[in-house]
Motif scaffolding. Structure first.
Motif, short mmCIF file in Angstrom:
data_model
loop_
_atom_site.label_atom_id
_atom_site.label_comp_id
_atom_site.label_asym_id
_atom_site.label_seq_id
_atom_site.Cartn_x
_atom_site.Cartn_y
_atom_site.Cartn_z
N PRO A 53 0.81 -1.22 0.00
CA PRO A 53 0.00 0.00 0.00
C PRO A 53 0.85 1.28 0.00
N TYR A 54 2.02 1.24 0.63
CA TYR A 54 2.89 2.42 0.63
C TYR A 54 3.35 2.73 -0.79
N ARG A 55 3.71 1.69 -1.52
CA ARG A 55 4.15 1.88 -2.90
C ARG A 55 3.01 2.46 -3.72
N ALA A 56 1.80 1.97 -3.49
CA ALA A 56 0.65 2.45 -4.24
C ALA A 56 0.44 3.95 -4.04
N VAL A 57 0.61 4.42 -2.82
CA VAL A 57 0.46 5.86 -2.55
C VAL A 57 1.58 6.64 -3.23
N ARG A 58 2.78 6.12 -3.17
CA ARG A 58 3.93 6.83 -3.75
C ARG A 58 3.81 6.98 -5.26
N VAL A 59 3.04 6.11 -5.90
CA VAL A 59 2.83 6.20 -7.34
C VAL A 59 2.07 7.48 -7.70
N PHE A 60 1.33 8.02 -6.78
CA PHE A 60 0.58 9.26 -7.04
C PHE A 60 1.48 10.48 -7.18
N PRO A 110 4.48 11.46 -8.49
CA PRO A 110 5.01 12.05 -9.72
C PRO A 110 3.94 12.83 -10.51
N SER A 111 2.77 12.23 -10.63
CA SER A 111 1.69 12.89 -11.37
C SER A 111 1.17 14.12 -10.64
N LEU A 112 1.05 14.02 -9.33
CA LEU A 112 0.55 15.17 -8.56
C LEU A 112 1.52 16.35 -8.67
N HIS A 113 2.80 16.09 -8.52
CA HIS A 113 3.78 17.18 -8.61
C HIS A 113 3.90 17.70 -10.05
N LEU A 114 3.76 16.82 -11.03
CA LEU A 114 3.76 17.26 -12.42
C LEU A 114 2.58 18.19 -12.69
N SER A 115 1.42 17.84 -12.19
CA SER A 115 0.25 18.71 -12.36
C SER A 115 0.47 20.06 -11.70
N LEU A 116 1.05 20.06 -10.51
CA LEU A 116 1.34 21.33 -9.83
C LEU A 116 2.35 22.15 -10.63
N ALA A 133 12.02 13.22 -8.78
CA ALA A 133 12.53 12.43 -7.65
C ALA A 133 11.56 11.30 -7.28
N ALA A 134 10.28 11.52 -7.47
CA ALA A 134 9.28 10.53 -7.08
C ALA A 134 9.08 9.44 -8.13
N THR A 135 9.68 9.58 -9.31
CA THR A 135 9.45 8.60 -10.38
C THR A 135 9.98 7.21 -10.06
#
Length: 179
Positions: free
Chosen positions: A97-104, A106-112, A134-136
C-alpha cells in the motif's frame, strides 16, 4: 458492515469514473458539476484516496489556472494524509500500500508544475518538477509510468528552452487533460 462500506467506497470511485468519462469526452462543465457535488458529499475526514482522486480530476475540470492549482494542492494534501494514515495503521499485506500511494506523487507534482507554469511562476514549477522527477522511482516500467516520465521530461525541456520561462499557456502534460 464491512461489505456495505466496501460497496459504498466502490460507488464513490464509480461516480468519479463516470464524471471523468464526461471530462475526457469534452463536457467539462457537467464533469465539474458532478465532481463538485461528490466533493461536497465527502466528509473532511473521508477516505483520503477518494479525496485525492476527486481533487486531482476536479483540477483538470477547472477553467481558471488558479482554481486548478487549488484543487491540485488539495489532491497532494489528501495523498499525504493517505500516506500518514497507512504509516499509522498499516493494512495487512506489508509495504505494497505504501508503494501504491507513492505512485501518485510524480503525477501530482507534475500537475502542480504545469499549474505554476500557467500562472507564470517558473521557480515554483521547477520545484515541483524536481519533486516529480525524484518521485518517479515509485513508477513501474509500464505505459502509465513511462507516460508520466515523458510528460515530466517535456515540461522540463519547455521550462529550460523558454527565455521567458513560463510565458503563455503550456501544453497539457497529459493529452487526456486537454480542454
Amino acid at each position: 458492515m464491512t461489505e456495505q462500506r466496501e460497496a459504498s467506497e466502490d460507488a464513490v470511485m464509480t461516480r468519479i469514473g463516470q464524471a471523468v468519462i464526461l471530462l475526457h469526452a469534452g463536457d467539462r462543465e457537467e464533469a465539474r458539476n458532478r465532481l463538485a457535488e461528490l466533493w461536497a458529499e465527502l466528509d473532511e475526514d473521508g477516505d483520503s484516496l477518494h479525496r485525492c482522486t476527486l481533487a486531482h480530476y476536479l483540477a483538470d475540470a477547472q477553467d481558471d489556472p488558479a482554481d486548478e492549482l487549488a484543487w491540485d494542492l488539495r489532491a497532494l494534501i489528501a495523498a499525504e494524509g493517505l500516506e500518514e494514515r497507512l504509516a499509522e495503521r498499516p493494512p495487512p499485506g506489508g509495504a505494497e500500500p505504501y508503494r501504491a500511494v507513492r505512485v501518485f506523487y510524480p503525477s501530482l507534482h507534475l500537475s502542480l508544475a504545469a499549474d505554476y507554469v500557467k500562472l507564470r511562476r517558473p521557480e515554483a514549477a521547477r520545484l515541483h518538477l524536481a519533486r516529480a522527477r525524484a518521485a518517479t522511482e515509485a513508477l513501474a516500467d509500464d505505459g502509465y509510468g513511462n507516460g508520466v516520465r515523458a510528460a515530466i521530461a517535456r515540461l522540463e525541456r519547455r521550462l529550460a528552452a523558454e527565455p521567458g520561462q513560463g510565458e503563455g499557456p503550456p501544453p497539457r502534460p497529459f493529452p487526456e487533460q486537454s480542454p
